[in-house]
Design a protein around this motif. Structure first.
Motif, PDB file in Angstrom:
ATOM      1  N   TYR A 122      -9.453  -7.521  46.107  1.00 51.44           N
ATOM      2  CA  TYR A 122      -8.589  -8.069  47.145  1.00 51.44           C
ATOM      3  C   TYR A 122      -7.284  -8.531  46.519  1.00 51.44           C
ATOM      4  CZ  TYR A 122     -12.749  -7.900  50.034  1.00 51.44           C
ATOM      5  OH  TYR A 122     -13.844  -7.468  50.721  1.00 51.44           O
ATOM      6  N   ILE A 123      -6.180  -8.260  47.228  1.00 48.51           N
ATOM      7  CA  ILE A 123      -4.846  -8.466  46.651  1.00 48.51           C
ATOM      8  C   ILE A 123      -3.978  -9.245  47.627  1.00 48.51           C
ATOM      9  CG2 ILE A 123      -2.832  -7.303  45.676  1.00 48.51           C
ATOM     10  CD1 ILE A 123      -4.886  -4.779  45.590  1.00 48.51           C
ATOM     11  N   GLU A 124      -3.284 -10.263  47.135  1.00 47.49           N
ATOM     12  CA  GLU A 124      -2.296 -11.022  47.905  1.00 47.49           C
ATOM     13  C   GLU A 124      -1.060 -11.214  47.040  1.00 47.49           C
ATOM     14  OE1 GLU A 124      -4.076 -14.740  48.846  1.00 47.49           O
ATOM     15  OE2 GLU A 124      -5.382 -13.929  50.411  1.00 47.49           O
ATOM     16  N   THR A 125       0.031 -11.613  47.676  1.00 45.79           N
ATOM     17  CA  THR A 125       1.230 -11.893  46.902  1.00 45.79           C
ATOM     18  C   THR A 125       2.076 -12.951  47.588  1.00 45.79           C
ATOM     19  OG1 THR A 125       3.171 -10.921  45.814  1.00 45.79           O
ATOM     20  CG2 THR A 125       2.628 -10.101  48.012  1.00 45.79           C
ATOM     21  N   THR A 126       2.790 -13.704  46.780  1.00 47.74           N
ATOM     22  CA  THR A 126       3.860 -14.595  47.221  1.00 47.74           C
ATOM     23  C   THR A 126       4.975 -14.446  46.196  1.00 47.74           C
ATOM     24  OG1 THR A 126       2.234 -16.166  48.086  1.00 47.74           O
ATOM     25  CG2 THR A 126       4.494 -16.953  47.840  1.00 47.74           C
ATOM     26  N   ALA A 127       6.199 -14.251  46.670  1.00 48.27           N
ATOM     27  CA  ALA A 127       7.297 -14.031  45.719  1.00 48.27           C
ATOM     28  C   ALA A 127       8.541 -14.760  46.189  1.00 48.27           C
ATOM     29  CB  ALA A 127       7.576 -12.537  45.575  1.00 48.27           C
ATOM     30  N   ASP A 128       9.265 -15.301  45.229  1.00 44.06           N
ATOM     31  CA  ASP A 128      10.555 -15.942  45.483  1.00 44.06           C
ATOM     32  C   ASP A 128      11.638 -14.951  45.090  1.00 44.06           C
ATOM     33  OD1 ASP A 128      12.863 -17.410  45.602  1.00 44.06           O
ATOM     34  OD2 ASP A 128      12.138 -19.079  44.382  1.00 44.06           O
ATOM     35  N   ILE A 129      12.399 -14.495  46.087  1.00 39.82           N
ATOM     36  CA  ILE A 129      13.389 -13.452  45.808  1.00 39.82           C
ATOM     37  C   ILE A 129      14.453 -13.928  44.822  1.00 39.82           C
ATOM     38  CG2 ILE A 129      14.981 -14.000  47.704  1.00 39.82           C
ATOM     39  CD1 ILE A 129      15.202 -10.914  48.131  1.00 39.82           C
ATOM     40  N   ASN A 130      14.694 -15.228  44.749  1.00 40.80           N
ATOM     41  CA  ASN A 130      15.726 -15.749  43.838  1.00 40.80           C
ATOM     42  C   ASN A 130      15.346 -15.582  42.373  1.00 40.80           C
ATOM     43  OD1 ASN A 130      17.497 -16.681  45.928  1.00 40.80           O
ATOM     44  ND2 ASN A 130      16.047 -18.349  46.297  1.00 40.80           N
ATOM     45  N   LEU A 180      13.813 -12.854  41.420  1.00 38.80           N
ATOM     46  CA  LEU A 180      13.766 -11.403  41.224  1.00 38.80           C
ATOM     47  C   LEU A 180      15.137 -10.771  41.196  1.00 38.80           C
ATOM     48  CD1 LEU A 180      10.858 -10.686  43.756  1.00 38.80           C
ATOM     49  CD2 LEU A 180      10.669 -10.987  41.279  1.00 38.80           C
ATOM     50  N   THR A 181      16.051 -11.313  41.997  1.00 39.01           N
ATOM     51  CA  THR A 181      17.394 -10.754  42.071  1.00 39.01           C
ATOM     52  C   THR A 181      18.359 -11.852  42.480  1.00 39.01           C
ATOM     53  OG1 THR A 181      18.820  -9.127  43.178  1.00 39.01           O
ATOM     54  CG2 THR A 181      16.982 -10.008  44.453  1.00 39.01           C
ATOM     55  N   GLN A 182      19.585 -11.739  42.043  1.00 41.38           N
ATOM     56  CA  GLN A 182      20.602 -12.723  42.390  1.00 41.38           C
ATOM     57  C   GLN A 182      21.599 -12.184  43.410  1.00 41.38           C
ATOM     58  OE1 GLN A 182      20.467 -15.917  41.223  1.00 41.38           O
ATOM     59  NE2 GLN A 182      18.533 -15.237  40.336  1.00 41.38           N
ATOM     60  N   SER A 183      21.485 -10.910  43.752  1.00 45.06           N
ATOM     61  CA  SER A 183      22.526 -10.307  44.586  1.00 45.06           C
ATOM     62  C   SER A 183      22.007  -9.615  45.839  1.00 45.06           C
ATOM     63  CB  SER A 183      23.315  -9.282  43.761  1.00 45.06           C
ATOM     64  OG  SER A 183      22.450  -8.264  43.268  1.00 45.06           O
ATOM     65  N   GLU A 184      20.714  -9.332  45.919  1.00 39.90           N
ATOM     66  CA  GLU A 184      20.190  -8.561  47.036  1.00 39.90           C
ATOM     67  C   GLU A 184      19.429  -9.461  48.022  1.00 39.90           C
ATOM     68  OE1 GLU A 184      20.893  -5.386  47.378  1.00 39.90           O
ATOM     69  OE2 GLU A 184      21.925  -5.321  45.451  1.00 39.90           O
ATOM     70  N   THR A 185      19.449  -9.069  49.297  1.00 40.67           N
ATOM     71  CA  THR A 185      18.666  -9.795  50.303  1.00 40.67           C
ATOM     72  C   THR A 185      17.273  -9.199  50.461  1.00 40.67           C
ATOM     73  OG1 THR A 185      19.570  -8.425  52.076  1.00 40.67           O
ATOM     74  CG2 THR A 185      20.714 -10.486  51.580  1.00 40.67           C
ATOM     75  N   GLN A 186      17.049  -8.022  49.863  1.00 41.54           N
ATOM     76  CA  GLN A 186      15.729  -7.401  49.819  1.00 41.54           C
ATOM     77  C   GLN A 186      15.458  -6.931  48.400  1.00 41.54           C
ATOM     78  OE1 GLN A 186      15.571  -4.193  52.641  1.00 41.54           O
ATOM     79  NE2 GLN A 186      14.882  -5.510  54.302  1.00 41.54           N
ATOM     80  N   PHE A 187      14.207  -7.004  47.987  1.00 38.56           N
ATOM     81  CA  PHE A 187      13.862  -6.550  46.643  1.00 38.56           C
ATOM     82  C   PHE A 187      12.470  -5.925  46.695  1.00 38.56           C
ATOM     83  CE2 PHE A 187      12.192  -6.907  42.350  1.00 38.56           C
ATOM     84  CZ  PHE A 187      13.271  -6.461  41.588  1.00 38.56           C
ATOM     85  N   LEU A 188      12.357  -4.712  46.164  1.00 36.92           N
ATOM     86  CA  LEU A 188      11.065  -4.029  46.108  1.00 36.92           C
ATOM     87  C   LEU A 188      10.364  -4.444  44.819  1.00 36.92           C
ATOM     88  CD1 LEU A 188       9.240  -2.008  47.579  1.00 36.92           C
ATOM     89  CD2 LEU A 188      10.253  -0.206  46.181  1.00 36.92           C
ATOM     90  N   TYR A 189       9.351  -5.287  44.969  1.00 35.57           N
ATOM     91  CA  TYR A 189       8.637  -5.807  43.800  1.00 35.57           C
ATOM     92  C   TYR A 189       7.412  -4.940  43.517  1.00 35.57           C
ATOM     93  CZ  TYR A 189       6.053  -8.974  40.767  1.00 35.57           C
ATOM     94  OH  TYR A 189       5.364  -9.511  39.718  1.00 35.57           O
TER      95      TYR A 189
END
Length: 525
Positions: free
Chosen positions: A119-127, A129-138
């Motif tokens: 079983y897999i879950e995720t929580t990610a803070d985009i800040n 991962l990237t400083q310039s994009e509003t979406q990020f493919l993690y």
């Protein structure tokens, strides 16, 4: 005879012995603890999928739980020496392997032809991962030693989060009335500051609780804005306040901004058509001059509640090119309201697509009302008009229905009766269906004798089509375009069509026009 009976007894006895033997063998096999596990080979390991895509999540908000099934295809007991993520403990993915939580696992055993779930879950803070994009493919890789791997992916969406403040453990609330004992009644929410009243398309917005528009203020939603509501959330527009929704056509290649969408905050495809995910857009008594253009409102409890009117000569609420569908209760609810709508669609809802309640004034031009609700039993028609609301078991509060006009409209659905008008008062009760299609089949004598349902009464009806074939494209999915098989093609009044020359999708109307919000489309087999 005795010999046959003995032979029969022997056969039964032998069968019983065989069954007992099978049961003992099965029990012995299931209780074995002396398996010798060898390392699994790559050819023996199989996965239910090679990529697990966890759909889109908002930054900082946990995803739903997804699963991966892992199979041992060999006839031997095997062991997977190590299961781990590329990014190790720094990974934004969380795992549960065969009932154990963590990010790495050792010596995971599988019996012959056996399988297990991951079983897999995720929580990610985009800040982070990237400083310039509003979406990020993690992305990360889930390794099963050196014999197999599965890709894990999620799209992280940045967002603006709006929520009530908490003080001394108590959340903010918006006052909405007074109870019988004189106490203020509130709803969990917050009033927007002046610098929060314009919603752009730069990032989606996620709302917790009801966001209130203060008295005398105007809230503006620019083209392409996306508003996502958490459970028990919505909008409350106060007295003398205004709501403006300035969407543009989604197929407008010049603006590339499109319609404004109000929906829930669950982004998984499973939630695309789950009703009641959030509360309502409540335009309260005394609020004024609301305008919605190129707007979609979906999966609410009540799409829009227009409470009373602003007592001016103009409509309090104007809807153009707007779609409201899949509300758990009512899509558009007017309570002694003054509403004008054109080129708009009011689709399936748990009760009514449109409820003109306690009288009011309503005018619909080239609108489609179609209720094909299939998630529970529905008691009400697609369109319901009345002049009252009960105060108690014996008393009604009554207001006259000053006007309810339906020009070049469609009123359809899955029930025999999809339009109903009921009057309790003695004042005005004025409605008219003009060049409008209506689904109505009733054998009730009281209905047949009611002048409100005399199709030859020109006070109420002019050029209606009763029980025709709408031939909607996919009504259960709220695709309410009509196809070339529809009975409603070129049945509208031409002069009305010229007032609204293009349909909801920007298609030029024919003369005479098709009924409803859409010109017909040709569906090829």
């Amino acid at each position: 005879m005795k010999l046959l009976r003995n032979k029969s007894r022997n056969t039964i006895f032998q069968t019983l012995l065989l069954l007992v033997g099978i049961a003992l063998a099965s029990l012995y096999s299931s209780c074995r603890t002396d398996f010798t596990f060898r390392p699994i080979q790559s050819s023996e390991l199989r996965f239910s999928r090679d990529t697990v895509y966890l759909d889109t999540i908002f930054t900082g908000i946990s995803s739903a739980t997804y699963n991966l099934k892992v199979y041992n295809t060999s006839n031997d007991p095997v062991s997977i020496p190590e299961i781990y993520l590329d990014n190790g403990d720094d990974s934004n993915f969380r795992l549960n392997v065969d009932g154990f939580s963590g990010k790495s696992f050792q010596d995971v055993e599988l019996l012959p032809k056996d399988s297990m779930y991951v079983y897999i879950e995720t929580t990610a803070d985009i800040n982070t991962l990237t400083q310039s994009e509003t979406q990020f493919l993690y992305e990360d890789k889930l390794h099963f030693s050196d014999v197999g791997k599965v890709t894990l992916m999620t799209l992280v969406q940045d967002a603006v989060f709006l929520y009530p403040k908490k003080e001394n453990g108590i959340k903010e609330s918006i006052p909405i009335g007074i109870d019988d004992e004189g106490n203020t009644v509130g709803i969990e929410g917050f009033y927007l500051d002046d610098n929060e009243l314009v919603f752009t398309n730069k990032k989606p917005y996620v709302v917790y609780g009801y966001m209130g528009v203060p008295s005398g203020k105007t809230i503006v939603f620019e083209a392409g804005a996306r508003i996502h509501f958490h459970k028990n959330s919505g909008i409350v527009v106060a007295k003398d306040a205004t709501m403006l929704v300035n969407g543009t056509p989604s197929n407008d290649s010049e603006t590339l901004e499109g319609e404004v969408i109000f929906e829930g905050d669950r982004l998984e495809p499973l939630y695309d058509d789950i009703p009641g995910q959030w509360g309502a857009i409540w335009l309260t008594t005394g609020s004024t001059q609301h305008q919605f253009n190129h707007t979609t409102i979906k999966n609410a409890t009540v799409g829009i509640l227009m409470d009373y009117n602003d007592e001016t000569a103009n409509p309090t609420l104007t809807l153009k090119n707007t779609q409201i569908h899949n509300s758990a209760s009512i899509n558009l609810w007017g309570k002694t309201a003054d509403i004008y709508a054109e080129n708009s669609v009011f689709g399936s809802a748990g009760q009514a697509s449109f409820f003109g309640n306690i009288g009011g004034k309503y005018h619909f031009v080239h609108c489609t009302f179609a209720n094909y609700w299939n998630k529970s039993f529905r008691n009400n028609p697609a369109v319901l008009l009345n002049d009252y609301t009960p105060l108690d078991n014996e008393t009604n509060f009554i207001k006259p229905l000053e006007k309810a006009t339906f020009d070049n409209c469609i009123i359809e659905g899955s029930q025999f009766v999809e339009f109903f008008a009921e009057q309790e008062g003695t004042g005005a009760f004025n409605f008219k269906l003009n060049h409008t299609a209506i689904q109505f089949e009733s054998s009730s004598q009281s209905v047949i004798d009611n002048p409100f349902f005399d199709w030859n009464n020109t006070t109420y009806y002019n050029q209606i089509i009763s029980n025709g074939e709408p031939a909607f494209v996919m009504p259960e999915e709220n695709d309410l375009r009509i196809s070339q098989e529809s009975d409603f093609i070129q049945k509208g009044e031409a002069t009305i069509g010229t007032q609204v020359p293009t349909d909801l999708l920007g298609v030029q109307r024919s003369s005479p026009p098709d009924l409803g919000a859409y010109q017909h489309v040709v569906i090829k087999d």
